[in-house]
Design a protein around this motif. Structure first.
Motif, PDB file in Angstrom:
ATOM      1  N   GLN A  64     -10.367  42.708  55.131  1.00  0.00           N
ATOM      2  CA  GLN A  64     -10.267  44.085  55.600  1.00  0.00           C
ATOM      3  C   GLN A  64     -10.659  45.069  54.506  1.00  0.00           C
ATOM      4  N   LEU A  65     -11.180  46.202  54.942  1.00  0.00           N
ATOM      5  CA  LEU A  65     -11.447  47.330  54.061  1.00  0.00           C
ATOM      6  C   LEU A  65     -11.001  48.590  54.787  1.00  0.00           C
ATOM      7  N   GLU A  66     -10.213  49.419  54.113  1.00  0.00           N
ATOM      8  CA  GLU A  66      -9.722  50.649  54.725  1.00  0.00           C
ATOM      9  C   GLU A  66     -10.325  51.859  54.029  1.00  0.00           C
ATOM     10  N   PHE A  67     -10.581  52.904  54.804  1.00  0.00           N
ATOM     11  CA  PHE A  67     -10.925  54.189  54.193  1.00  0.00           C
ATOM     12  C   PHE A  67     -10.103  55.290  54.842  1.00  0.00           C
ATOM     13  N   GLY A  68      -9.936  56.372  54.101  1.00  0.00           N
ATOM     14  CA  GLY A  68      -9.228  57.534  54.608  1.00  0.00           C
ATOM     15  C   GLY A  68     -10.048  58.786  54.362  1.00  0.00           C
ATOM     16  N   THR A  69     -10.115  59.655  55.340  1.00  0.00           N
ATOM     17  CA  THR A  69     -10.853  60.917  55.186  1.00  0.00           C
ATOM     18  C   THR A  69      -9.971  61.963  54.520  1.00  0.00           C
ATOM     19  N   ARG A 128     -18.190  55.343  56.856  1.00  0.00           N
ATOM     20  CA  ARG A 128     -18.686  54.093  57.437  1.00  0.00           C
ATOM     21  C   ARG A 128     -20.002  53.676  56.778  1.00  0.00           C
ATOM     22  N   GLY A 129     -20.861  54.657  56.500  1.00  0.00           N
ATOM     23  CA  GLY A 129     -22.122  54.343  55.848  1.00  0.00           C
ATOM     24  C   GLY A 129     -21.924  53.820  54.438  1.00  0.00           C
ATOM     25  N   GLU A 130     -21.033  54.459  53.672  1.00  0.00           N
ATOM     26  CA  GLU A 130     -20.748  53.986  52.318  1.00  0.00           C
ATOM     27  C   GLU A 130     -20.125  52.601  52.347  1.00  0.00           C
ATOM     28  N   ALA A 131     -19.208  52.372  53.279  1.00  0.00           N
ATOM     29  CA  ALA A 131     -18.591  51.051  53.400  1.00  0.00           C
ATOM     30  C   ALA A 131     -19.651  49.990  53.660  1.00  0.00           C
ATOM     31  N   ALA A 132     -20.615  50.306  54.532  1.00  0.00           N
ATOM     32  CA  ALA A 132     -21.679  49.352  54.838  1.00  0.00           C
ATOM     33  C   ALA A 132     -22.521  49.053  53.602  1.00  0.00           C
ATOM     34  N   ARG A 133     -22.836  50.098  52.821  1.00  0.00           N
ATOM     35  CA  ARG A 133     -23.661  49.881  51.622  1.00  0.00           C
ATOM     36  C   ARG A 133     -22.904  49.075  50.571  1.00  0.00           C
ATOM     37  N   HIS A 134     -21.637  49.409  50.330  1.00  0.00           N
ATOM     38  CA  HIS A 134     -20.854  48.654  49.349  1.00  0.00           C
ATOM     39  C   HIS A 134     -20.702  47.200  49.793  1.00  0.00           C
ATOM     40  N   ALA A 135     -20.442  46.998  51.082  1.00  0.00           N
ATOM     41  CA  ALA A 135     -20.279  45.635  51.590  1.00  0.00           C
ATOM     42  C   ALA A 135     -21.574  44.845  51.458  1.00  0.00           C
ATOM     43  N   ALA A 136     -22.710  45.475  51.760  1.00  0.00           N
ATOM     44  CA  ALA A 136     -23.994  44.777  51.658  1.00  0.00           C
ATOM     45  C   ALA A 136     -24.248  44.309  50.237  1.00  0.00           C
ATOM     46  N   GLU A 137     -23.871  45.127  49.262  1.00  0.00           N
ATOM     47  CA  GLU A 137     -24.064  44.733  47.857  1.00  0.00           C
ATOM     48  C   GLU A 137     -23.208  43.518  47.508  1.00  0.00           C
ATOM     49  N   LEU A 175     -14.874  66.421  60.358  1.00  0.00           N
ATOM     50  CA  LEU A 175     -14.233  65.106  60.393  1.00  0.00           C
ATOM     51  C   LEU A 175     -15.227  64.041  60.847  1.00  0.00           C
ATOM     52  N   ALA A 176     -16.004  64.346  61.873  1.00  0.00           N
ATOM     53  CA  ALA A 176     -17.005  63.397  62.358  1.00  0.00           C
ATOM     54  C   ALA A 176     -18.005  63.054  61.265  1.00  0.00           C
ATOM     55  N   ALA A 177     -18.451  64.058  60.533  1.00  0.00           N
ATOM     56  CA  ALA A 177     -19.423  63.819  59.466  1.00  0.00           C
ATOM     57  C   ALA A 177     -18.828  62.942  58.372  1.00  0.00           C
ATOM     58  N   GLU A 178     -17.541  63.155  58.063  1.00  0.00           N
ATOM     59  CA  GLU A 178     -16.935  62.350  57.007  1.00  0.00           C
ATOM     60  C   GLU A 178     -16.712  60.905  57.458  1.00  0.00           C
TER      61      GLU A 178
END
Length: 366
Positions: free
Chosen positions: A50-55, A72-81, A64-67
């Motif tokens: 699991q990975l959690e993020f908080g706005t 989600r985009g940052e999580a995807a990039r970090h996970a891909a690395e 809020l939608a933009a954040e």
């Protein structure tokens, strides 16, 4: 206008097979390096998959939608690395052996709760809505109780468990309910009585600390907020925003009722549990228990009742048009659970379901 913050728990999966991967430590290390040691939005959860993020707290839902989209985009990039992908699913469709993260707190949970902890790979969505005081917050908790099952139905996104169809739209809610402090709560009546019950629960020794008070909605022990914890993590970020919009409107409506001296509904916990079970079982695909009567009613009628209940608050916050459109889209397209089952019928394998949900997780919320 009340501020709103969202916490989302995401699954880390192998991008080829869709199987959950215990890589949260590696992903968090990448996030820390990318931010050069500064604070970032991501934290670990009970399981390594699991990975959690908080706005940040937001008043404008567009912000809020933009954040959420950014996180989600940052999580995807970090996970891909780290060799993984992130997916907003509340349970893993594929079989998995959860791997508890290391640390004294998690070891204590494993030792005290056994299989409940070892099997607990579920992902939720928590919405924090600001309140002016603990008294206002507890008055809100007392008045939103009947409506939380509707938020669960809207967010339902966990039909599969260990490679099988569970028969539920939100099986996460059933697994989460194994914790001794989870679920609906009684009427508190005052902040003093709320804090006394929390203190009494911790004093039993069954819970490690106040952070393990897993009520469907509670006063945050960290922020000046009511924390609404009933929802699955949502497949589409647009549904997360809808849940946040409705959560704020519920808090606004409840606070107004309190100020005007309107008492809360006195539904017993047994009926609230039945409403939560019904919502978890069928999501929006069958009847729900109507929050005012606690009798069966078509899901669409119950959703419209929620909309009518909070309409004035939605209008005051400038969210009414957004809520109407988002609810219409959700009722037309189906919950995350409905989408997952449709994907399985279309593609034939749970791996393909996960792959498509990875893609949808990373789409914009626009």
């Amino acid at each position: 206008m009340r501020s709103v913050g969202v916490e989302e728990e995401l699954l880390l999966v192998d991008p080829r097979t869709g199987e959950p991967q215990a890589l949260s430590t590696a992903v968090l290390a990448i996030a820390a390096r990318r931010n050069e040691g500064r604070a970032h939005a991501f934290t670990k959860e009970l399981q390594g998959q699991q990975l959690e993020f908080g706005t940040s707290p937001r008043t404008a839902m567009s912000d809020l939608a933009a954040e959420i989209e950014r996180c989600r985009g940052e999580a995807a990039r970090h996970a891909a690395e780290a060799g993984a992908a992130v997916v907003a699913l509340a349970t893993s469709p594929l079989p998995v052996a959860p791997a508890l993260n290391d640390g004294r707190r998690y070891r204590w949970i494993r030792e005290h709760f056994g299989l409940t902890a070892l099997e607990q790979l579920t992902c939720g969505c928590h919405v924090h809505v600001s309140v002016g005081s603990d008294e206002e917050g507890v008055a809100v908790l007392d008045r939103i109780r009947p409506w939380l099952s509707v938020l669960l139905a809207l967010s339902a996104n966990s039909p599969f468990w260990q490679g099988h169809d569970s028969g539920y739209s939100s099986y996460r809610s059933r697994v989460w309910g194994r914790w001794p402090s989870a679920g609906p709560v009684e009427l508190f009546g005052s902040a003093d009585r709320y804090h006394q019950q929390v203190s009494d629960l911790v004093s039993t020794g069954v819970l490690q600390d106040e952070g393990m008070v897993y009520f469907d909605a509670r006063l945050s022990h960290t922020y000046p907020t009511v924390e609404i914890r009933a929802a699955d993590v949502c497949l589409d970020a647009s549904t997360t925003v809808l849940v946040a919009i409705l959560a704020r409107a519920l808090v606004d409506t409840a606070a107004r009722e309190w100020r005007e001296g309107e008492p809360p509904a006195r539904h017993p916990i047994g009926l609230l549990r039945a409403a939560a079970w019904r919502a978890g079982r069928s999501g929006l695909d069958d009847e729900l228990l109507h929050p005012l009567t606690m009798r069966p009613a078509p899901a669409e009628r119950v959703v419209q009742a929620l909309l009518g209940h909070v309409e004035a608050a939605l209008d005051d916050n400038g969210d009414l048009a957004h809520a109407h459109k988002a609810l219409a889209d959700l009722m037309g397209g189906g919950t995350g659970a409905h989408v997952q089952r449709d994907l399985l019928r279309r593609y034939g394998t749970l791996r393909a379901v996960v792959a498509e949900c990875v893609r949808r997780t990373q789409e914009g919320v626009g």
